[in-house]
Design a protein around this motif. Structure first.
Motif, PDB file in Angstrom:
ATOM      1  N   GLN A 149       5.407   6.491   7.539  1.00 38.09           N
ATOM      2  CA  GLN A 149       4.281   7.404   7.306  1.00 38.09           C
ATOM      3  C   GLN A 149       5.723   8.958   7.342  1.00 38.09           C
ATOM      4  OE1 GLN A 149       0.771   6.703   8.936  1.00 38.09           O
ATOM      5  NE2 GLN A 149       0.546   8.290   9.690  1.00 38.09           N
ATOM      6  N   SER A 150       4.883  10.074   6.708  1.00 34.60           N
ATOM      7  CA  SER A 150       5.634  11.240   6.711  1.00 34.60           C
ATOM      8  C   SER A 150       4.491  11.801   7.870  1.00 34.60           C
ATOM      9  CB  SER A 150       5.411  11.894   5.266  1.00 34.60           C
ATOM     10  OG  SER A 150       5.956  13.056   5.522  1.00 34.60           O
ATOM     11  N   LEU A 151       5.452  12.748   8.928  1.00 35.41           N
ATOM     12  CA  LEU A 151       5.019  13.505   9.752  1.00 35.41           C
ATOM     13  C   LEU A 151       4.144  14.824   8.897  1.00 35.41           C
ATOM     14  CD1 LEU A 151       7.637  14.289  12.276  1.00 35.41           C
ATOM     15  CD2 LEU A 151       4.642  12.729  12.972  1.00 35.41           C
ATOM     16  N   LYS A 152       4.460  14.858   7.935  1.00 35.59           N
ATOM     17  CA  LYS A 152       3.981  16.703   6.969  1.00 35.59           C
ATOM     18  C   LYS A 152       3.133  15.917   6.862  1.00 35.59           C
ATOM     19  CE  LYS A 152       8.650  17.818   6.806  1.00 35.59           C
ATOM     20  NZ  LYS A 152       9.808  17.852   5.055  1.00 35.59           N
ATOM     21  N   ASP A 153       2.870  14.915   5.829  1.00 35.41           N
ATOM     22  CA  ASP A 153       1.010  14.480   5.423  1.00 35.41           C
ATOM     23  C   ASP A 153       0.549  13.480   5.515  1.00 35.41           C
ATOM     24  OD1 ASP A 153       2.972  13.515   3.759  1.00 35.41           O
ATOM     25  OD2 ASP A 153       2.911  14.093   1.717  1.00 35.41           O
ATOM     26  N   LYS A 154       0.515  13.043   6.386  1.00 34.95           N
ATOM     27  CA  LYS A 154       0.786  12.067   6.787  1.00 34.95           C
ATOM     28  C   LYS A 154       0.449  10.579   5.755  1.00 34.95           C
ATOM     29  CE  LYS A 154      -1.031  12.885  11.029  1.00 34.95           C
ATOM     30  NZ  LYS A 154       0.496  12.450  12.175  1.00 34.95           N
ATOM     31  N   HIS A 155       1.333  10.806   5.135  1.00 31.65           N
ATOM     32  CA  HIS A 155       1.709   9.791   3.218  1.00 31.65           C
ATOM     33  C   HIS A 155       2.303   8.486   3.963  1.00 31.65           C
ATOM     34  CE1 HIS A 155      -1.374  11.873   0.806  1.00 31.65           C
ATOM     35  NE2 HIS A 155      -1.595  10.764  -0.027  1.00 31.65           N
ATOM     36  N   GLY A 156       2.614   7.579   3.130  1.00 28.36           N
ATOM     37  CA  GLY A 156       3.481   6.614   3.278  1.00 28.36           C
ATOM     38  C   GLY A 156       3.062   5.143   2.511  1.00 28.36           C
ATOM     39  N   TRP A 157       3.600   4.032   3.191  1.00 29.56           N
ATOM     40  CA  TRP A 157       3.374   2.961   2.659  1.00 29.56           C
ATOM     41  C   TRP A 157       3.700   1.616   3.487  1.00 29.56           C
ATOM     42  CZ3 TRP A 157       7.189  -1.110   3.517  1.00 29.56           C
ATOM     43  CH2 TRP A 157       8.741  -0.599   3.864  1.00 29.56           C
ATOM     44  N   LEU A 158       3.125   0.723   3.636  1.00 30.03           N
ATOM     45  CA  LEU A 158       2.652  -0.275   4.071  1.00 30.03           C
ATOM     46  C   LEU A 158       3.052  -1.672   3.347  1.00 30.03           C
ATOM     47  CD1 LEU A 158       1.921  -1.794   6.609  1.00 30.03           C
ATOM     48  CD2 LEU A 158      -0.341  -1.575   5.900  1.00 30.03           C
ATOM     49  N   TYR A 159       3.447  -3.080   3.675  1.00 36.44           N
ATOM     50  CA  TYR A 159       4.230  -3.665   3.729  1.00 36.44           C
ATOM     51  C   TYR A 159       3.493  -4.959   4.433  1.00 36.44           C
ATOM     52  CZ  TYR A 159       6.277  -7.922   1.947  1.00 36.44           C
ATOM     53  OH  TYR A 159       6.474  -9.969   1.506  1.00 36.44           O
ATOM     54  N   ASN A 208      -2.192   7.144   5.915  1.00 29.33           N
ATOM     55  CA  ASN A 208      -2.466   6.599   7.059  1.00 29.33           C
ATOM     56  C   ASN A 208      -2.197   5.608   6.694  1.00 29.33           C
ATOM     57  OD1 ASN A 208      -2.421   7.023   9.582  1.00 29.33           O
ATOM     58  ND2 ASN A 208      -4.612   7.765   9.903  1.00 29.33           N
ATOM     59  N   PRO A 209      -0.683   4.854   6.821  1.00 23.57           N
ATOM     60  CA  PRO A 209      -0.019   3.553   6.407  1.00 23.57           C
ATOM     61  C   PRO A 209      -0.492   2.996   8.149  1.00 23.57           C
ATOM     62  CG  PRO A 209       1.507   4.556   5.646  1.00 23.57           C
ATOM     63  CD  PRO A 209       0.497   5.287   5.846  1.00 23.57           C
ATOM     64  N   PHE A 210      -0.225   4.293   8.555  1.00 23.93           N
ATOM     65  CA  PHE A 210      -0.097   3.816   9.964  1.00 23.93           C
ATOM     66  C   PHE A 210      -1.348   3.570  11.263  1.00 23.93           C
ATOM     67  CE2 PHE A 210       0.678   4.197  14.805  1.00 23.93           C
ATOM     68  CZ  PHE A 210       2.005   2.987  15.028  1.00 23.93           C
ATOM     69  N   SER A 211      -2.143   3.182  10.404  1.00 25.12           N
ATOM     70  CA  SER A 211      -3.636   2.841  10.982  1.00 25.12           C
ATOM     71  C   SER A 211      -3.844   1.732  10.765  1.00 25.12           C
ATOM     72  CB  SER A 211      -4.535   4.041  10.533  1.00 25.12           C
ATOM     73  OG  SER A 211      -4.679   3.532   9.176  1.00 25.12           O
ATOM     74  N   ALA A 212      -3.927   1.610  10.173  1.00 22.56           N
ATOM     75  CA  ALA A 212      -3.205  -0.623  10.132  1.00 22.56           C
ATOM     76  C   ALA A 212      -2.876  -0.657  11.001  1.00 22.56           C
ATOM     77  CB  ALA A 212      -3.220  -0.741   8.122  1.00 22.56           C
ATOM     78  N   TYR A 224       1.551  -1.009   0.134  1.00 20.26           N
ATOM     79  CA  TYR A 224       0.498  -0.285  -0.179  1.00 20.26           C
ATOM     80  C   TYR A 224       0.709   0.872   0.235  1.00 20.26           C
ATOM     81  CZ  TYR A 224      -3.505   3.856   1.820  1.00 20.26           C
ATOM     82  OH  TYR A 224      -3.887   4.500   1.883  1.00 20.26           O
ATOM     83  N   ASN A 225       0.482   1.870  -0.670  1.00 20.09           N
ATOM     84  CA  ASN A 225       1.461   3.748  -1.062  1.00 20.09           C
ATOM     85  C   ASN A 225      -0.043   4.130  -0.891  1.00 20.09           C
ATOM     86  OD1 ASN A 225       4.167   3.068  -1.160  1.00 20.09           O
ATOM     87  ND2 ASN A 225       3.862   2.562  -3.164  1.00 20.09           N
ATOM     88  N   GLY A 226      -0.303   5.128   0.259  1.00 23.16           N
ATOM     89  CA  GLY A 226      -1.382   6.481   0.219  1.00 23.16           C
ATOM     90  C   GLY A 226      -0.973   7.311   2.010  1.00 23.16           C
TER      91      GLY A 226
END
Length: 167
Positions: free
Chosen positions: A89-99, A24-28, A20-22
């Protein structure tokens, strides 16, 4: 002596992977112990956090976690589902990746002390218990797919249609 039969739940593959790229990946990642426990319908003592780490010194902030959950199906069989998640996950825009990687096994163990008991277990497994083990494997496969669906809903991803025409 023991006879152990180990079945991969997701055979012929051994794991289910979500990339996943998009936003708030930390929520999962944060909801994982609860999701596994609720899906497998076990208590907290059967859910294990084997490794959880995060790096708060950089941006994007990296995280890693490994969990597994076990469920006793009956006297001889138990189901184990393992999940490994890694991302940033980036602090600025909350975007990131999850594997995310999900894997599971159903382990059946028979104990015997002589050749008569061993032949009894062979006959019992062949005539009846094989079908029961298949039911446990199918039930555990459904559990893994329910975990996947909860993660996808949390990340607000719709399931792919796999070649089906849109309605």
């Amino acid at each position: 002596m023991k006879i152990s039969i180990i079945d991969d739940i997701l055979a012929p593959t051994d794991k289910l992977i979500i990339r996943y790229n998009g936003p708030n990946p930390f929520s999962a990642f944060a909801m994982f112990p609860r999701v596994i426990r609720d899906t497998m319908k076990v208590t907290g003592k059967d859910t294990f956090e084997t490794d959880v780490r995060w790096d708060s010194t950089e941006d994007p902030r990296g995280f890693y976690g490994a969990w597994f959950c076990k469920r006793a199906d009956d006297n001889w069989s138990r189901t184990t589902i393992r999940a490994i998640a890694q991302g940033a996950q980036s602090l600025k825009d909350k975007h990131g990746w999850l594997y995310l990687e999900l894997k599971g096994t159903v382990i059946t163990t028979y104990e015997y002390s002589n050749f008569i008991q061993r032949s009894f277990w062979w006959f019992y497994n062949r005539s009846f218990y094989y079908h029961q083990r298949r039911k446990y494997i199918d039930f555990a496969k459904d559990d893994i797919h329910r975990i996947r669906d909860r993660v996808l809903r949390t990340l607000q991803i719709e399931r792919e249609t796999r070649g089906e025409a849109p309605a």
